[in-house]
Design an enzyme around this catalytic site. Structure first.
Site, PDB file in Angstrom:
ATOM      1  N   SER A 145       0.864  -1.188   0.000  1.00 22.63           N
ATOM      2  CA  SER A 145       0.000   0.000   0.000  1.00 22.63           C
ATOM      3  C   SER A 145       0.893   1.227   0.000  1.00 22.63           C
ATOM      4  CB  SER A 145      -0.854  -0.004   1.279  1.00 22.63           C
ATOM      5  OG  SER A 145      -1.507   1.235   1.465  1.00 22.63           O
ATOM      6  N   TYR A 158      -2.303  -1.265  10.425  1.00 21.07           N
ATOM      7  CA  TYR A 158      -2.233  -1.396   8.956  1.00 21.07           C
ATOM      8  C   TYR A 158      -0.911  -0.826   8.444  1.00 21.07           C
ATOM      9  CZ  TYR A 158      -3.980  -1.073   4.103  1.00 21.07           C
ATOM     10  OH  TYR A 158      -4.166  -1.198   2.734  1.00 21.07           O
ATOM     11  N   LYS A 162       1.991  -3.000   6.659  1.00 23.25           N
ATOM     12  CA  LYS A 162       2.371  -2.747   5.258  1.00 23.25           C
ATOM     13  C   LYS A 162       3.843  -2.338   5.160  1.00 23.25           C
ATOM     14  CE  LYS A 162      -1.633  -3.648   3.269  1.00 23.25           C
ATOM     15  NZ  LYS A 162      -1.797  -4.799   2.365  1.00 23.25           N
TER      16      LYS A 162
HETATM   17  P1  NAD Z   1     -11.515  -6.167   0.182  1.00 16.83           P
HETATM   18  O1  NAD Z   1     -12.063  -6.026   1.562  1.00 16.83           O
HETATM   19  O2  NAD Z   1     -12.393  -5.806  -0.976  1.00 16.83           O
HETATM   20  O3  NAD Z   1     -10.989  -7.650  -0.050  1.00 16.83           O
HETATM   21  C1  NAD Z   1     -10.208  -8.298   0.917  1.00 16.83           C
HETATM   22  C2  NAD Z   1     -10.128  -9.754   0.592  1.00 16.83           C
HETATM   23  O4  NAD Z   1      -9.394 -10.407   1.636  1.00 16.83           O
HETATM   24  C3  NAD Z   1     -11.504 -10.442   0.525  1.00 16.83           C
HETATM   25  O5  NAD Z   1     -11.497 -11.431  -0.482  1.00 16.83           O
HETATM   26  C4  NAD Z   1     -11.602 -11.106   1.887  1.00 16.83           C
HETATM   27  O6  NAD Z   1     -12.460 -12.246   1.893  1.00 16.83           O
HETATM   28  C5  NAD Z   1     -10.161 -11.500   2.101  1.00 16.83           C
HETATM   29  N1  NAD Z   1      -9.868 -11.797   3.505  1.00 16.83           N
HETATM   30  C6  NAD Z   1     -10.035 -11.001   4.578  1.00 16.83           C
HETATM   31  N2  NAD Z   1      -9.698 -11.669   5.701  1.00 16.83           N
HETATM   32  C7  NAD Z   1      -9.312 -12.910   5.309  1.00 16.83           C
HETATM   33  C8  NAD Z   1      -8.878 -14.067   6.006  1.00 16.83           C
HETATM   34  N3  NAD Z   1      -8.751 -14.097   7.343  1.00 16.83           N
HETATM   35  N4  NAD Z   1      -8.577 -15.166   5.289  1.00 16.83           N
HETATM   36  C9  NAD Z   1      -8.719 -15.180   3.931  1.00 16.83           C
HETATM   37  N5  NAD Z   1      -9.132 -14.106   3.231  1.00 16.83           N
HETATM   38  C10 NAD Z   1      -9.422 -12.986   3.916  1.00 16.83           C
HETATM   39  O7  NAD Z   1     -10.166  -5.309   0.183  1.00 16.83           O
HETATM   40  P2  NAD Z   1      -9.337  -4.617  -1.006  1.00 16.83           P
HETATM   41  O8  NAD Z   1      -9.550  -3.148  -0.908  1.00 16.83           O
HETATM   42  O9  NAD Z   1      -9.575  -5.296  -2.281  1.00 16.83           O
HETATM   43  O10 NAD Z   1      -7.856  -4.872  -0.494  1.00 16.83           O
HETATM   44  C11 NAD Z   1      -7.032  -5.920  -0.998  1.00 16.83           C
HETATM   45  C12 NAD Z   1      -5.592  -5.606  -0.629  1.00 16.83           C
HETATM   46  O11 NAD Z   1      -5.178  -4.374  -1.231  1.00 16.83           O
HETATM   47  C13 NAD Z   1      -5.354  -5.470   0.867  1.00 16.83           C
HETATM   48  O12 NAD Z   1      -4.118  -6.041   1.228  1.00 16.83           O
HETATM   49  C14 NAD Z   1      -5.302  -3.965   1.052  1.00 16.83           C
HETATM   50  O13 NAD Z   1      -4.548  -3.605   2.174  1.00 16.83           O
HETATM   51  C15 NAD Z   1      -4.625  -3.546  -0.235  1.00 16.83           C
HETATM   52  N6  NAD Z   1      -4.846  -2.155  -0.591  1.00 16.83           N
HETATM   53  C16 NAD Z   1      -6.102  -1.694  -0.817  1.00 16.83           C
HETATM   54  C17 NAD Z   1      -6.277  -0.358  -1.162  1.00 16.83           C
HETATM   55  C18 NAD Z   1      -7.626   0.207  -1.443  1.00 16.83           C
HETATM   56  O14 NAD Z   1      -7.735   1.431  -1.599  1.00 16.83           O
HETATM   57  N7  NAD Z   1      -8.670  -0.590  -1.537  1.00 16.83           N
HETATM   58  C19 NAD Z   1      -5.168   0.494  -1.243  1.00 16.83           C
HETATM   59  C20 NAD Z   1      -3.898  -0.021  -1.000  1.00 16.83           C
HETATM   60  C21 NAD Z   1      -3.753  -1.359  -0.678  1.00 16.83           C
END
Ligand code: NAD
Length: 263
Positions: A145, A158, A162
């Site tokens: 991130s 978080y 990260k």
């Molecule tokens: P999201 O909530 O849409 O998806 C998260 C996924 O992780 C889901 O499939 C969920 O079922 C799974 N998950 C959660 N806990 C779990 C567990 N204990 N075991 C197995 N699976 C589990 O989130 P997202 O926004 O798509 O984020 C995905 C990644 O991208 C994360 O690592 C997040 O930190 C990173 N990220 C997101 C953003 C953003 O703006 N959305 C920005 C930077 C980084």
């Protein structure tokens, strides 16, 4: 554009939703067989799996490993290798968020975030590397991130996790540099996913703002482009790192944040 990935095999953690599902889709559309993973309603997950398989013609499987459990993570990696006959691409994507001042941060939430957002990457990499070393080919791509590089208030666990992902990425990269394997991190800015929807609500509560105000003055205030990063942009970066063209990129973090961390 042909990224030359046809016939390869991938695991994408946390791919029942959001970024992970989009990345699994990008891989499957490029001929990569994929193991999906993540939480959710079993019927909805099965529909996601079968829809993606039908749309792309790739093999699309599902493993329900809980990312807080190292044994289940190792089992997921072994399942991918057994079912698909190889494992070329590991995308460590699963992640959760919790927004709270550090002196009120629930201890159990801290532990859960460190387990899912950081330690799960260790378990998956640990299980995948012997397979990739034997193949003399592998791509490990950790979804970190912008918060792997800079902090924001109220996101202690978080941000710590990260930053840890970037340290793990660099360490693994040095260990496997001569073995046809690379390990890199992608550092997205804000992408409009269910995780961000949750953050908008939590930040609104923590700061006493409306949700619209949070989007305008908190979320996209950090992102100079004032645009959410898109799934297609993330997919392109992943496919590049996974392709032969990305073979020289190792131990890097690639920012895709509309200029957030340039300042
Ligand atoms: P999201 O909530 O849409 O998806 C998260 C996924 O992780 C889901 O499939 C969920 O079922 C799974 N998950 C959660 N806990 C779990 C567990 N204990 N075991 C197995 N699976 C589990 O989130 P997202 O926004 O798509 O984020 C995905 C990644 O991208 C994360 O690592 C997040 O930190 C990173 N990220 C997101 C953003 C953003 O703006 N959305 C920005 C930077 C980084």
């Amino acid at each position: 554009m042909d990224f030359g990935l046809k016939g390869q095999a991938a695991v994408v953690t946390g791919s029942t939703s959001g970024i992970g599902l989009a990345l699994a889709g990008a891989l499957a559309r490029n001929g990569v067989d994929v193991v999906l993973n993540g939480l959710g309603d079993p019927a909805a997950i099965e529909k996601t799996r079968s829809d993606l398989a039908a749309e792309t013609g790739a093999k699309v499987l599902y493993h329900g490993a809980d990312m807080t459990d190292g044994e289940q993570i190792a089992d997921m990696v072994a399942y991918a290798n057994a079912q698909l006959g190889r494992l070329d691409i590991l995308v460590n994507n699963a992640g959760i968020q919790h927004v709270s001042p550090i002196d009120e941060f629930p201890v159990a939430k801290w532990d859960q975030i460190l387990a899912i957002n950081l330690t799960s990457n260790f378990h998956a990499i640990r299980a995948a590397l012997p397979i990739m070393k034997a193949q003399k080919h592998g791509r490990i791509i950790n979804i970190a991130s912008a918060h792997g590089l800079v902090a924001s208030p109220f996101k202690g666990a978080y941000v710590a996790a990260k930053h840890g992902v970037l340290g793990l990425t660099k360490t693994v990269a040095l260990e496997i540099a001569e073995q046809g394997i690379t390990c890199n991190a992608i550092c997205p800015g804000y992408v409009h996913t269910p995780l961000v929807d949750g953050q908008i609500k939590d930040t609104a509560k923590a700061r006493g703002l409306t949700e619209d105000e949070v989007v305008r003055t908190v979320i996209l205030a950090a992102q100079p482009s004032k645009q959410f990063i898109t799934f297609d942009q993330l997919g392109g970066m992943l496919l590049y790192l996974a392709s032969a063209a990305g073979a020289g990129v190792n131990g890097a973090h690639l920012s895709i944040d509309g200029g957030w961390t340039a300042g």
